[in-house]
Design a protein around this motif. Structure first.
Motif, PDB file in Angstrom:
ATOM      1  N   TYR A   1       0.835  -1.202   0.000  1.00 41.87           N
ATOM      2  CA  TYR A   1       0.000   0.000   0.000  1.00 41.87           C
ATOM      3  C   TYR A   1       0.874   1.259   0.000  1.00 41.87           C
ATOM      4  CZ  TYR A   1      -2.963   3.746   1.707  1.00 41.87           C
ATOM      5  OH  TYR A   1      -3.600   4.952   1.854  1.00 41.87           O
ATOM      6  N   TRP A   2       1.903   1.279   0.838  1.00 44.65           N
ATOM      7  CA  TRP A   2       2.785   2.441   0.900  1.00 44.65           C
ATOM      8  C   TRP A   2       3.433   2.725  -0.446  1.00 44.65           C
ATOM      9  CZ3 TRP A   2       5.577   1.297   6.183  1.00 44.65           C
ATOM     10  CH2 TRP A   2       4.745   1.686   7.228  1.00 44.65           C
ATOM     11  N   GLU A   3       3.688   1.694  -1.222  1.00 47.50           N
ATOM     12  CA  GLU A   3       4.267   1.893  -2.556  1.00 47.50           C
ATOM     13  C   GLU A   3       3.324   2.703  -3.443  1.00 47.50           C
ATOM     14  OE1 GLU A   3       5.548  -1.717  -4.460  1.00 47.50           O
ATOM     15  OE2 GLU A   3       6.402  -2.444  -2.589  1.00 47.50           O
TER      16      GLU A   3
ATOM     17  N   PHE B   1       3.371   6.553  -1.593  1.00 53.13           N
ATOM     18  CA  PHE B   1       4.635   7.283  -1.547  1.00 53.13           C
ATOM     19  C   PHE B   1       5.455   6.968  -2.797  1.00 53.13           C
ATOM     20  CE2 PHE B   1       3.320   6.553   2.837  1.00 53.13           C
ATOM     21  CZ  PHE B   1       3.323   7.851   3.329  1.00 53.13           C
TER      22      PHE B   1
ATOM     23  N   VAL C   1      11.393   3.098   4.012  1.00 48.16           N
ATOM     24  CA  VAL C   1      10.277   2.496   4.750  1.00 48.16           C
ATOM     25  C   VAL C   1      10.324   2.954   6.213  1.00 48.16           C
ATOM     26  CG1 VAL C   1       9.347   0.319   5.642  1.00 48.16           C
ATOM     27  CG2 VAL C   1      10.049   0.484   3.262  1.00 48.16           C
TER      28      VAL C   1
ATOM     29  N   ILE D   1       8.936   6.456   6.422  1.00 49.64           N
ATOM     30  CA  ILE D   1       7.472   6.431   6.277  1.00 49.64           C
ATOM     31  C   ILE D   1       6.824   5.915   7.558  1.00 49.64           C
ATOM     32  CG2 ILE D   1       5.570   5.312   5.037  1.00 49.64           C
ATOM     33  CD1 ILE D   1       7.458   5.368   2.526  1.00 49.64           C
ATOM     34  N   TYR D   2       7.393   4.875   8.115  1.00 43.29           N
ATOM     35  CA  TYR D   2       6.846   4.263   9.342  1.00 43.29           C
ATOM     36  C   TYR D   2       6.819   5.262  10.491  1.00 43.29           C
ATOM     37  CZ  TYR D   2       6.205   0.882  13.105  1.00 43.29           C
ATOM     38  OH  TYR D   2       5.717   0.200  14.184  1.00 43.29           O
TER      39      TYR D   2
END
Length: 65
Positions: free
Chosen positions: A32-34, A37, A60, A63-64
């Protein structure tokens, strides 16, 4: 969070499963993050298997946090 170099200091690529375990998140969250972002784009091989570099893992982590 697990250290990147703990098991294999010379390892170039990490699987999505390994990265998810390091960050203690679900693999689906990384996928999902891909989509959210644009800076997170791990390399994929012929079989569309994601291969995360140390730079990707640092992204990552950002982002986390």
């Amino acid at each position: 969070m697990e250290q990147i170099n703990a098991e294999r200091p010379n390892k170039l690529y990490y699987s999505i499963k390994e990265v998810a375990q390091m960050m203690n998140v679900a693999e689906s969250l990384l996928r999902y993050w891909e989509t959210v972002f644009p800076s997170l784009k791990p390399k994929t091989n012929q079989n569309r298997v994601r291969q995360y570099t140390k730079k990707d893992i640092e992204q990552v982590r950002l982002i986390y946090n």
